[in-house]
Design an enzyme around this catalytic site. Structure first.
Site, PDB file in Angstrom:
ATOM      1  N   ASN A 157       0.835  -1.203   0.000  1.00  0.00           N
ATOM      2  CA  ASN A 157       0.000   0.000   0.000  1.00  0.00           C
ATOM      3  C   ASN A 157       0.866   1.248   0.000  1.00  0.00           C
ATOM      4  O   ASN A 157       2.100   1.171   0.117  1.00  0.00           O
ATOM      5  CB  ASN A 157      -0.905  -0.014   1.244  1.00  0.00           C
ATOM      6  CG  ASN A 157      -2.188   0.756   1.038  1.00  0.00           C
ATOM      7  OD1 ASN A 157      -2.296   1.570   0.119  1.00  0.00           O
ATOM      8  ND2 ASN A 157      -3.178   0.483   1.887  1.00  0.00           N
ATOM      9  N   PHE A 158       0.223   2.405  -0.173  1.00  0.00           N
ATOM     10  CA  PHE A 158       0.883   3.706  -0.050  1.00  0.00           C
ATOM     11  C   PHE A 158       2.063   3.899  -1.000  1.00  0.00           C
ATOM     12  O   PHE A 158       3.023   4.584  -0.670  1.00  0.00           O
ATOM     13  CB  PHE A 158       1.315   3.948   1.407  1.00  0.00           C
ATOM     14  CG  PHE A 158       0.171   3.875   2.384  1.00  0.00           C
ATOM     15  CD1 PHE A 158       0.101   2.857   3.322  1.00  0.00           C
ATOM     16  CD2 PHE A 158      -0.876   4.798   2.319  1.00  0.00           C
ATOM     17  CE1 PHE A 158      -0.970   2.762   4.191  1.00  0.00           C
ATOM     18  CE2 PHE A 158      -1.950   4.703   3.203  1.00  0.00           C
ATOM     19  CZ  PHE A 158      -2.000   3.687   4.137  1.00  0.00           C
ATOM     20  N   LEU A 159       1.973   3.331  -2.206  1.00  0.00           N
ATOM     21  CA  LEU A 159       2.998   3.607  -3.228  1.00  0.00           C
ATOM     22  C   LEU A 159       2.815   5.058  -3.652  1.00  0.00           C
ATOM     23  O   LEU A 159       1.734   5.445  -4.124  1.00  0.00           O
ATOM     24  CB  LEU A 159       2.848   2.675  -4.423  1.00  0.00           C
ATOM     25  CG  LEU A 159       3.671   3.029  -5.672  1.00  0.00           C
ATOM     26  CD1 LEU A 159       5.168   3.107  -5.345  1.00  0.00           C
ATOM     27  CD2 LEU A 159       3.421   2.006  -6.771  1.00  0.00           C
ATOM     28  N   THR A 193      -4.320  -3.014  -4.132  1.00  0.00           N
ATOM     29  CA  THR A 193      -5.410  -2.434  -4.935  1.00  0.00           C
ATOM     30  C   THR A 193      -4.850  -1.288  -5.753  1.00  0.00           C
ATOM     31  O   THR A 193      -3.768  -0.781  -5.495  1.00  0.00           O
ATOM     32  CB  THR A 193      -6.532  -1.845  -4.041  1.00  0.00           C
ATOM     33  OG1 THR A 193      -5.981  -0.759  -3.309  1.00  0.00           O
ATOM     34  CG2 THR A 193      -7.130  -2.893  -3.122  1.00  0.00           C
ATOM     35  N   LEU A 409      -6.739  -0.373   3.422  1.00  0.00           N
ATOM     36  CA  LEU A 409      -6.919   1.015   3.881  1.00  0.00           C
ATOM     37  C   LEU A 409      -6.505   2.018   2.802  1.00  0.00           C
ATOM     38  O   LEU A 409      -5.678   1.683   1.964  1.00  0.00           O
ATOM     39  CB  LEU A 409      -6.084   1.232   5.142  1.00  0.00           C
ATOM     40  CG  LEU A 409      -6.499   0.295   6.289  1.00  0.00           C
ATOM     41  CD1 LEU A 409      -5.496   0.393   7.407  1.00  0.00           C
ATOM     42  CD2 LEU A 409      -7.903   0.644   6.744  1.00  0.00           C
TER      43      LEU A 409
HETATM   44  C1  LIG Z   1      -6.234   0.519  -0.570  1.00  0.00           C
HETATM   45  N1  LIG Z   1      -6.127   1.872  -1.039  1.00  0.00           N
HETATM   46  C2  LIG Z   1      -7.401   2.272  -1.523  1.00  0.00           C
HETATM   47  C3  LIG Z   1      -7.737   3.431  -0.733  1.00  0.00           C
HETATM   48  C4  LIG Z   1      -7.649   4.543  -1.660  1.00  0.00           C
HETATM   49  N2  LIG Z   1      -8.995   4.928  -1.815  1.00  0.00           N
HETATM   50  C5  LIG Z   1      -9.815   5.125  -0.608  1.00  0.00           C
HETATM   51  C6  LIG Z   1      -9.501   5.176  -3.056  1.00  0.00           C
HETATM   52  N3  LIG Z   1      -8.832   4.756  -4.157  1.00  0.00           N
HETATM   53  C7  LIG Z   1      -9.372   5.023  -5.355  1.00  0.00           C
HETATM   54  C8  LIG Z   1     -10.573   5.734  -5.420  1.00  0.00           C
HETATM   55  F1  LIG Z   1     -11.143   6.022  -6.597  1.00  0.00           F
HETATM   56  C9  LIG Z   1     -11.182   6.146  -4.217  1.00  0.00           C
HETATM   57  N4  LIG Z   1     -12.321   6.809  -4.181  1.00  0.00           N
HETATM   58  C10 LIG Z   1     -13.069   7.079  -3.018  1.00  0.00           C
HETATM   59  C11 LIG Z   1     -14.076   7.737  -3.957  1.00  0.00           C
HETATM   60  C12 LIG Z   1     -14.034   9.207  -3.706  1.00  0.00           C
HETATM   61  O1  LIG Z   1     -14.204   9.620  -2.583  1.00  0.00           O
HETATM   62  N5  LIG Z   1     -13.758   9.996  -4.783  1.00  0.00           N
HETATM   63  C13 LIG Z   1     -13.637  11.435  -4.600  1.00  0.00           C
HETATM   64  C14 LIG Z   1     -12.405  11.684  -3.813  1.00  0.00           C
HETATM   65  C15 LIG Z   1     -12.328  12.394  -2.655  1.00  0.00           C
HETATM   66  N6  LIG Z   1     -11.065  12.402  -2.250  1.00  0.00           N
HETATM   67  C16 LIG Z   1     -10.343  11.672  -3.101  1.00  0.00           C
HETATM   68  C17 LIG Z   1      -8.973  11.383  -3.090  1.00  0.00           C
HETATM   69  C18 LIG Z   1      -8.480  10.549  -4.101  1.00  0.00           C
HETATM   70  C19 LIG Z   1      -9.339  10.048  -5.074  1.00  0.00           C
HETATM   71  C20 LIG Z   1     -10.697  10.383  -5.083  1.00  0.00           C
HETATM   72  N7  LIG Z   1     -11.164  11.194  -4.082  1.00  0.00           N
HETATM   73  C21 LIG Z   1     -13.218   7.280  -5.120  1.00  0.00           C
HETATM   74  N8  LIG Z   1     -10.654   5.864  -3.040  1.00  0.00           N
END
Ligand SMILES: CNCCCN(C)c1ncc(F)c(N2CC(C(=O)NCc3cnc4ccccn34)C2)n1
Length: 409
Positions: A157-159, A193, A409
């Site tokens: 994670n965290f790359l 992921t 996470l």
């Molecule tokens: C294991 N590691 C995965 C965690 C990284 N996680 C949480 C993540 N990975 C890809 C995504 F597509 C995603 N999404 C949450 C959804 C979202 O909230 N989209 C709007 C948004 C608000 N803030 C952000 C920051 C970055 C990307 C989208 N953002 C889309 N979450």
């Protein structure tokens, strides 16, 4: 012969266009390959046998000369702060560059130091001259069950590579280095992921969002006012009661670890891929930690049994370029178990306590049984997909998200 001839240049462009460099790299790795999809002759499970430990490369991979490896000691406040700042300024953004994850120091410290963790798997890259941290990648050990086999894996994670060092091909060498250090601990599989498609997802999940503070979400551009909707109508649509509905709904405490472990292990056994949590793992991952992870359970008032459980983790995002707000407070659904309380009611109580804690939005993937409550609890589908991968472990046919019981996470 003349290498700069036009057709050579055209061919090079075509090559880079067709198989982007990332596939060049992943085609050299023991992962499910696109060409193997549907090939039922390939056995499920291990792709490559373990290498004898004395044959694992003993020295780190070579970095481009201005850079050097460093091990990030997450017990050190200063190093934690360096990692926090690197991610805060350079980690995952949405496609429109409006938000960027802002994992807190406390969260990173928790996420990277589970029972049995290895400091050597918290890998940084520094610029030799300035000693600045410019890249990061991590692994943590986990026991993951795939069907009926429990496999010791690394969760990668965290790359993160500093924005100024992108397309220097640092990521492949960082992935090889964390793989090498995982091999040195005699671990040969991994789970990770990505928001992008690589060879080859074991499943692809969809994010869903439940507005808790719709006015702020619309102001910052996270969501838009629905057609024929006014702001006051929208606020009313997402309004929640002031307190949970379920009798016996309370915060999890240390004394609940044995009961929650039993409940969770039993519930997760229904999924094809899920963590094999023991009591130590449950104490680390699910005991409430302020500003990091919240967990609640239902203790039956009649029998005092723990019958249900829900949890969510705190992952704020920086809001890039908005005058009024700088942080989006997001809760992410973690592990939820319902045996007596309907999952719909349990998750509505989770929304209620998340709203009480001033979260702006509650996010959930369509994994496990989440599909059953998303629409009814007024979640809307997000734009982000999350692809899950296993390294050196073949799953014959891709899973549906509802067969996945693993949240990274
Ligand atoms: C294991 N590691 C995965 C965690 C990284 N996680 C949480 C993540 N990975 C890809 C995504 F597509 C995603 N999404 C949450 C959804 C979202 O909230 N989209 C709007 C948004 C608000 N803030 C952000 C920051 C970055 C990307 C989208 N953002 C889309 N979450």
């Amino acid at each position: 012969k003349d290498d700069s001839s036009l057709e050579t240049i055209v061919r090079k462009i075509q090559d880079s266009m067709t198989l982007s460099k990332k596939h060049k790299f992943w085609e050299t790795q023991p992962v499910g390959q696109f060409k193997d999809i549907g090939d039922t002759s390939l056995p499920e499970g291990l792709i490559e046998p373990p290498t004898p430990l004395f044959e694992v490369k003993q020295e780190p991979y070579n970095l481009p000369s201005p850079y050097e490896w460093t091990t990030c000691d997450m017990d050190s406040e200063d190093t934690c702060t360096e990692v926090y700042n690197l991610l805060k300024n350079n980690y995952v953004e949405d496609d429109e560059n409006m938000f960027r994850f802002n994992y807190s120091k406390e969260f990173l410290s928790w996420a990277l130091r589970p029972p049995g963790y290895y400091k050597s798997w918290h890998i940084g890259v520094r610029a030799k001259a300035s000693k600045k941290l410019v890249a990061f990648i991590t692994g943590i050990p986990a026991r993951i069950r795939v069907r009926d086999e429990v496999v010791r894996m690394a969760e990668i994670n965290f790359l993160c590579v500093h924005k100024k060092l992108r397309s220097k091909r640092l990521a492949p060498v960082m992935i090889k280095e964390v793989t090498r250090r995982v091999h040195l601990e005699n671990i040969w599989q991994a789970a990770y992921t990505a928001g992008v498609v690589l060879p080859t997802p074991i499943t692809t999940c969809q994010y869903w969002h439940r507005s808790l503070n719709p006015k702020k979400l619309i102001d910052v551009g996270f969501s838009r006012l629905g057609p024929r909707m006014t702001m006051s109508r929208t606020i009313k649509l997402y309004k929640l009661p002031d307190s949970p509905a379920t009798p016996g709904f309370r915060k999890m405490e240390l004394r609940d670890v044995p009961a929650v472990t039993r409940l969770l292990r039993n519930y997760l056994s229904q999924f094809v891929v899920s963590p094999d949590f023991d009591e130590n793992d449950v104490e680390h991952w699910l005991l409430p930690t302020e500003g990091v992870v919240d967990s609640y359970l239902v203790e039956s008032p009649e029998t005092n049994d723990v019958t249900d459980f829900c949890s969510f983790y705190t992952l704020p995002s920086s809001i890039l370029g908005n005058q009024n707000y700088s942080i989006l407070k997001a809760a992410y659904s973690y592990y939820n178990v319902s045996t007596k309380t309907p999952l719909l009611q349990l998750m509505n109580d989770a929304l209620i306590v998340a709203k009480q804690k001033d979260f702006d939005v509650f996010n959930a993937l369509d994994v496990m049984r989440n599909e059953s409550f998303l629409k009814e609890l007024k979640f809307g589908p997000g734009d982000g997909q999350l692809h899950y991968y296993l390294y050196n472990y073949r799953i014959r046919n891709a899973l549906s998200p509802s067969e996945l019981g693993l949240v990274l996470l």
